[in-house]
Motif scaffolding. Sequence first.
Motif, PDB file in Angstrom:
ATOM      1  N   PRO A 157       5.568   3.720  -3.275  1.00 51.75           N
ATOM      2  CA  PRO A 157       5.055   4.753  -4.022  1.00 51.75           C
ATOM      3  C   PRO A 157       5.376   4.164  -5.577  1.00 51.75           C
ATOM      4  CG  PRO A 157       6.783   5.373  -2.370  1.00 51.75           C
ATOM      5  CD  PRO A 157       6.816   4.131  -2.068  1.00 51.75           C
ATOM      6  N   VAL A 177      -3.288   5.478   3.601  1.00 51.19           N
ATOM      7  CA  VAL A 177      -3.295   5.225   2.168  1.00 51.19           C
ATOM      8  C   VAL A 177      -4.840   4.570   1.941  1.00 51.19           C
ATOM      9  CG1 VAL A 177      -2.752   3.582   0.319  1.00 51.19           C
ATOM     10  CG2 VAL A 177      -1.231   4.798   1.894  1.00 51.19           C
ATOM     11  N   VAL A 208      -0.698   9.935   2.297  1.00 49.20           N
ATOM     12  CA  VAL A 208      -0.408   8.495   1.797  1.00 49.20           C
ATOM     13  C   VAL A 208       0.815   7.949   2.286  1.00 49.20           C
ATOM     14  CG1 VAL A 208      -1.890   8.860  -0.323  1.00 49.20           C
ATOM     15  CG2 VAL A 208       0.660   9.549  -0.297  1.00 49.20           C
ATOM     16  N   THR A 216       2.252   6.798  -4.679  1.00 49.12           N
ATOM     17  CA  THR A 216       1.066   6.268  -4.105  1.00 49.12           C
ATOM     18  C   THR A 216      -0.302   6.992  -4.559  1.00 49.12           C
ATOM     19  OG1 THR A 216       2.472   5.838  -2.459  1.00 49.12           O
ATOM     20  CG2 THR A 216       0.620   5.437  -2.009  1.00 49.12           C
ATOM     21  N   LEU A 242       0.699  -1.080   0.137  1.00 46.31           N
ATOM     22  CA  LEU A 242       0.048   0.015   0.223  1.00 46.31           C
ATOM     23  C   LEU A 242       0.876   1.262   0.024  1.00 46.31           C
ATOM     24  CD1 LEU A 242      -2.708  -0.800   2.406  1.00 46.31           C
ATOM     25  CD2 LEU A 242      -3.064  -0.415   0.139  1.00 46.31           C
ATOM     26  N   VAL A 243       1.977   1.224   0.715  1.00 44.58           N
ATOM     27  CA  VAL A 243       2.756   2.435   0.837  1.00 44.58           C
ATOM     28  C   VAL A 243       3.872   2.473  -0.001  1.00 44.58           C
ATOM     29  CG1 VAL A 243       2.240   2.679   3.358  1.00 44.58           C
ATOM     30  CG2 VAL A 243       4.362   1.524   2.667  1.00 44.58           C
ATOM     31  N   PRO A 249       0.113   2.917   5.817  1.00 50.85           N
ATOM     32  CA  PRO A 249      -1.133   1.939   5.248  1.00 50.85           C
ATOM     33  C   PRO A 249      -2.540   2.496   5.609  1.00 50.85           C
ATOM     34  CG  PRO A 249       0.686   0.580   6.079  1.00 50.85           C
ATOM     35  CD  PRO A 249       0.814   2.046   6.617  1.00 50.85           C
TER      36      PRO A 249
END
Lengths: 77, 264, 360
Positions: free
Chosen positions: A62, B197, B191, B39, A59-60, B194
Motif C-alpha cells: 500500500p 491489483v 486491491v 494501492t 503491487l500489493v 497481485p
Amino acid sequence: MAKVVGDIAVNIERCKGCEVCVGVCPQQVIGMSVEVNGKGYHYAGPVNDKCTGCENCALVCPDGCITVYRMKVEVEQ
Amino acid sequence: MEKTINKEQIRKPENLVYRRTPLLVDVPLSYCPGCGHGTAHRMIMEVIEEMGIQQDTIGIAPVGCSVLAYDFLDIDMQQAAHGRAPALATAIKRLWPDKFVFTYQGDGDLAAIGTAETIHACNRGEHFTMIFVNNGIYGMTGGQMAPTTLPHMRSSTSPYGRDVEIMGFPLKMTELITHLPGTYYVTRQSVHTPANVRKTKKAIRKAFENQKLKKGISFVEIVSNCNSGWKMNAVQANKWMEENMFPFYPLGDLKVDGQIVEKK
Amino acid sequence: MGELRLMKGNEAIAEAAIRAGCDGYFGYPITPQSEILEYLMAEKPYEKTGMVVLQAESEVASINMVYGGAGAGKMVMTTSSSPGVSLMQEGISYIAGAELPALLVNINRGGPGLGTIQPSQADYWQSTKGGGHGDYHLLVLAPASVQEMSDFVKLGFDLAFKYRNPVIIHSDGAIGQMMEKVVLFDPIPRRTDDEIKKQCPWATVGKTPDRKRSIITSLELDPGKQEQVNLRLQAKYRKMEAEEVRYEEIACDDAEYIFVAFGTSARICQKSIELARAKGYKVGLFRPITLYPFPVNPLRELSTKIKGILVVEMNAGQMIEDVKLAVSCSLKVEHYGRFGGIIPTPEEVTENLISKVIGG
C-alpha cells in the motif's frame, strides 16, 4: 539455459510493517525485521535469494515501498 | 554450476522492473498500515503516468480518509465538501471538457451524504470517472457504521452488529447506478492480491480512456479493507474481506460499454 | 453605447451574465428568481458564447458546482432565494475559505423557514455577517434598480476576481420581478484558456512541468497554519473595507433627518423624501450599495450634520445594528420595518419618520 533472478529493495523508513507483501510472495522471500524503523515498525525485507522479480509484493504494497529488479542469467549445465 | 549473482549485479537501472511511480509525491502516506487506499492511489497514478495525461488531469477528493489525497497525488486537485465531489467534477468537466476529471470517494461520502450528487451525476451521464473505495465503515472519524456496513457487522455506532431492522440495510450503490442510463462503465474490483491489483489498474485505465468517448460516467468501485476500523491486522482484514465483503459485494464488471453484464 | 431594453430584474441578471463573459451558471429553481435559469435556458448561451448552463439537482449541488468551476479558474455563478441560499451555506464557506472568485445572487423572500415567496430583506445578517461557518465575509452588493441588477453582475465578477472572494448580489423579490428600462453593457468575450491560465495561476487546469501542482482546499490541520490563513483572510477584508465601500446620498445636502435604506426600501424612501419635504421636513436618504463592507465612515460623517436617522428595512431590524455602530449611537437611530413579504408604503415610512424620529 537462461534463468530469471530478481531482487527487491524495500524503502525501510516508509514500510509500515503491514505484512501484506509476505503472503503474496510465491518464493517465500520476504520476512519481517527484528529491529524497528524510525516509526517503530518491523519492516519487510528479503530473507533469502529465491526472488524472481515477479513484482507481486510491490503491487500489493500500500505504501509503494518496494522496488523490483529482474535479470536473465545464463546458467551452465 | 550456477554462477553466483550478487545483489549489486541485479540492482542495476537496466534491470528495474517496478518502482513507485514518480507521480506519487515522495512523502509518507497518511493511511494506516495495510490500508488499500495507498494501492488504489498508486494504480490511479500509474494509469495517469502511462497515459501521459498528468497535465490534463484534475482530481477531486472530498472528506474522508483520503481528504489529504492532494498531498500524495502530483496532479492538480480540489478538496470537496463531504459528499460533493461529483458536483465539483460535473462543473470542472463541463467547463474543461477535454481534461481528464476524476473523483475519489469513500462509501460514507459517495453512498450516504453524497447520494444525491452521486446518483444525479451518474444519471446525467457526466463524462468523468468515479473511483469509489468501499470499506464498509467510516474510517477517518473512527469506525462508525457506513451505508455499506454489512448486516451484523460491528462498528462503533453498531457495537452489537448492524441490526437491519433498526439501522436499515447496506446500500449497493454500484448496482444501483448500473441501471442508470448515464453510466457507461461500472465495475467492482479490489486491491488486496497481485491479480486483483492488476485487474483494478486495467479497470481504472478503461475508466480514464472512456472519458475520450464522452459517453457517460465510468465508475470503479474498489472493495477495500479498514483494518483499524475492523479491529484486525491487515492480513486478517484482507481475509475477512474475501470471506464477508465479497459475497455481498461480488467483484467483476457490472456494465461495460454501456451494456449491463448479465449474471450467469 | 449599450442596448436599451425593458426587462425584469431577474432577466437583467441572466442577460448580464452572458454579456459579462460568464463561463458557467449552475442553479436550481426557486421563486422568486426562477426567471434567471429560465432566461438562460431560453437564450442558449452555450451555443453563442460557450457559457455552460446547468440545472442542478439541488442548491447544495449548484453551489458545489460553482466551487469546482471557480477552483478551475472559470467565471462561474449561481442564483437562488432565501431557503435555497441557506442550503448553500456550507459550500459558500468552502469557497470563501479556499479563496475563490464566484458570483452568488440571493433574491430575498420572506422567512424564516419556508416563509413566503414575497419580497423581503431578512437575509441581511446571513449575507453580511457570514451565513456559513467560520470567520469569513462575502462582498455584498445591494442593487436598487433593474439597471443595477445588470451592472452589478459585471462589477461582482470584477471584484470576485480582484479579491479571490465570493461576491453576493443581495436583492429581493420586488427588484427581481419588476420591469424597468435597463441599458445593457456591451458583451465582453469569454476569456480564452490561455488567458484563464495566465490570470489564475492557482487554478486546477492541469499540472504542467513548469509549476507546482495547484491545490484548491480550505483544509489546514495545523492550527498555527490555519490561524495564518485566517489572518490572511482578515487582511483581505480590511482591504475591502478600505477600498470597496460604495454608497449613494440623495437629498442629503440640506437634510436634518435621513433615511438609511438599501434595495427596494431605498426606492420607497425616495418617494418618502418627497412626501416629507412637502410637509416641510428636510429629509434625505443614505443608501449603502455595499452592505459589506458597510459604508461606516461616510455615514458617520453625515451623521454629524443631522439630527436623527430612520433605518427602513423589510425585516425586523438587521442593518440598524451596523448603522448604530457606524454613528456610535451619537444621535437618534430608529427602525421601521415590515416583513413577511409586506412592502411598506412611502406614506407609512414618512409617518414613522415623523413620529419616531422628528417628533419623538
